[in-house]
Design an enzyme around this catalytic site. Structure first.
Site, short mmCIF file in Angstrom:
data_model
loop_
_atom_site.label_atom_id
_atom_site.label_comp_id
_atom_site.label_asym_id
_atom_site.label_seq_id
_atom_site.Cartn_x
_atom_site.Cartn_y
_atom_site.Cartn_z
N SER A 244 1.54 -9.14 16.62
CA SER A 244 1.50 -7.69 16.69
C SER A 244 2.57 -7.17 17.65
O SER A 244 3.74 -7.46 17.47
CB SER A 244 0.09 -7.25 17.10
OG SER A 244 -0.11 -5.90 16.82
N ASP A 470 -1.95 -6.03 5.79
CA ASP A 470 -2.18 -5.90 7.22
C ASP A 470 -2.36 -4.42 7.57
O ASP A 470 -1.49 -3.61 7.24
CB ASP A 470 -1.00 -6.49 7.99
CG ASP A 470 -1.24 -6.61 9.49
OD1 ASP A 470 -1.77 -5.65 10.09
OD2 ASP A 470 -0.89 -7.65 10.06
N HIS A 498 -5.25 -8.48 10.10
CA HIS A 498 -4.10 -8.33 10.99
C HIS A 498 -3.65 -9.68 11.50
O HIS A 498 -4.41 -10.40 12.16
CB HIS A 498 -4.49 -7.42 12.16
CG HIS A 498 -3.39 -7.13 13.11
ND1 HIS A 498 -2.10 -6.88 12.69
CD2 HIS A 498 -3.36 -7.05 14.47
CE1 HIS A 498 -1.33 -6.65 13.75
NE2 HIS A 498 -2.07 -6.75 14.83
#
Length: 530
Positions: A244, A470, A498
């Site tokens: 991320s 995602d 995710h």
């Protein structure tokens, strides 16, 4: 990551076992990963400014003024079962080292279990900005592939301003409770004023309690800190796995120090070429895609509380949000569930399929008149502890985001003008995501960063992992980042949730492990099925 007011990242390990190695990002109100600039393929940013330019590398030689920082000796001490911790100094201001004071950063490591095949250190970052890499390491280290654990010391460094590394401090716990509950889809002037007041209170508290630190928690500065630690660990090149927001941090390092990039994996990639408006809008679309996937799955279950079709599910979600806007729901804790907290709870469950049953139960609970389970999901998002305490996750998230990119909106009028475009890509979350982006308009420190591309010319292969559905880091971002990098290799996971590595897909895991252990990057265009 998520969508609360600006952008932030949520260490997945706190959400569910299925999220063991996942990372997240978020905003200031409902957290999300924050994008940094303008689309690499677009001629100009969303506000008409010139297109993003490449991030320029720093000189290869360490400047003399920084030599003392690179010459420190690390003293590792036991800090938990199987882990060691250390601290080291970095300059508050890299442009004026030694004159503006120093910051103390904390790192932890799990030493490699093998000796003959040792490859050095592998630095891990779970996302954010604001996620503690130390906490993440201690939570997930034993879940990494045995070969990776044998070959690498696994290392987590809390970035400057985060966790144990000179943390940014802002609101007291009771004021954070109020902040998470304030209406982020204001229908009238009174609610707009309340939202603006909450954002101003947050910013003022950060300025009062954190002072000069607020001007020096940028991702560029954190990437330079990574290079100091790389040297102190004795590694010629940085081996790194970021998730991320951690992908943005890793890509920034690659852009600044391309010649020092070792084996680098960027999972759940952010696109540094996006400006804040374009990024928040794209993220709204990502959560819409994830909601659609959840709704399609929900209606196949007998316990689905929101209708028998995807359309009915969306209608009932909208009706719930509208109901909560008028009247919050009671909970078992004595607190009430607001519309913004319910939205946060739904968004939290979009991060992983493992949370979908919990969301079905929470929505059924809400239909029955109790907000307890949705509030718990919201609290999980913010990492609120049972005793009402908050970590510095959201404080650091806001501070980094507001420094890395200019504020997307100057005030409420600009947000209102943008709402239709946000709702066009996300009927259920677009309005929330637009208003969540208002926070930086009142930040006390001017942004030092801007949208940019990352080429990292001369580096070895960098593996970029993208998941097709995602919610927090849309797949298009991974495609864009891999295309920007001169040596980018895109590894695609056709699935939900995710990030992808460490979430029990053997195709993804095998490809990443092969690269980390032998340097064999996946062939361009490699796809892994769900």
């Amino acid at each position: 990551m998520r969508a609360v007011r600006q952008n932030r990242v949520l260490p997945a390990v706190t959400a569910a076992a299925a999220l063991l190695l996942a990372g997240c990002t978020s905003s200031a109100h409902v957290a999300e990963p924050r994008p940094p600039g303008t689309s690499a393929s677009s001629p100009s940013s969303s506000d008409g400014m010139p297109a993003a330019t490449p991030l320029a590398p720093l000189p290869a030689a360490v400047p003399a003024a920084l030599a003392p920082y690179y010459a420190q000796k690390l003293s590792w001490q036991p800090c938990d079962t199987d882990f060691e911790c250390t601290t080291f100094k970095v300059p508050l201001d890299y442009d004026h080292p030694g004159t503006g004071g120093d910051l103390t950063l904390t790192a932890a490591r799990k030493p490699a279990s093998g000796t003959a095949t040792r490859l050095g250190s592998l630095l891990l970052n779970p996302g954010g900005p604001g996620g503690s890499a130390v906490d993440y390491l201690e939570s997930v280290a034993n879940g990494y592939d045995s070969g990776v654990r044998a070959a690498y010391d696994l290392v987590g460094l809390d970035p400057r301003g985060v966790g144990r590394s000179s943390p940014v401090t802002c609101l007291a716990n009771d004021r954070m409770d109020a902040y998470t509950a304030v209406d982020i889809t204001p229908e009238d002037q009174a609610r707009t004023d309340a939202l603006v007041a909450a954002d101003k209170e947050f910013a003022a508290a950060c300025q009062q309690k954190s002072g000069a630190l607020l001007g020096h928690v940028s991702t560029v500065e954190s990437a330079r800190d990574l290079d100091v630690l790389r040297a102190l660990l004795g590694d010629d090149k940085l081996h790194y796995l970021g998730k991320s927001y951690g992908t943005f941090l890793g890509a920034t390092y690659a852009g600044l120090f391309p010649g020092r990039v070792g084996r680098m994996v960027l999972d759940g990639a952010m696109d540094p070429s996006l400006d804040a408006v374009a990024g928040n809008k794209a993220q709204a679309g990502g959560f819409e895609t994830a909601w659609s996937a959840f709704a399609k799955d929900c209606v196949t279950h007998e316990d689905c509380p929101i209708g028998g079709t995807e359309q009915q599910a969306g209608q009932q979600l909208d009706a719930l949000f509208k109901q909560l806007s008028a009247q919050p729901l009671p909970t078992d804790s004595g607190r009430t569930l607001s519309e913004s907290q319910a939205t946060t709870g739904v968004i939290q469950a979009m991060y992983a399929e493992a949370l979908w049953p919990q969301l079905r139960s929470a929505l059924a609970d809400a239909k029955s008149g109790s907000g307890t389970k949705l509030l718990q999901l919201s609290d999980d998002y913010y990492e609120r502890s049972p005793d009402g305490g908050y970590p510095n996750l959201m404080f650091a998230n806001m501070a980094v985001n507001c420094l890395d990119l200019p504020a997307p909106f100057a005030g409420p009028d600009a947000v209102r003008s943008a709402v239709p475009a946000f709702e066009a890509v996300s009927p259920h979350f677009g309005q929330d995501m637009a208003w969540m982006a208002l926070s930086c308009a009142y930040w006390p420190v001017k942004a030092t960063g801007a949208a940019h591309t990352v080429k990292a010319a001369g580096s070895g292969p960098i593996v970029v992992v993208g998941t097709t559905r995602d919610p927090a880091t849309p797949y298009a971002w991974a495609q864009s980042l891999a295309g920007q990098l001169e040596s980018g290799r895109l590894l695609t996971y056709d699935g939900d949730g995710h990030t992808a590595y460490g979430r029990h897909n053997s195709c993804v895991d095998d490809a990443v492990n092969r690269y980390l252990l032998g340097g064999d990057a996946p062939a361009a265009g490699t796809r892994c099925a769900k």
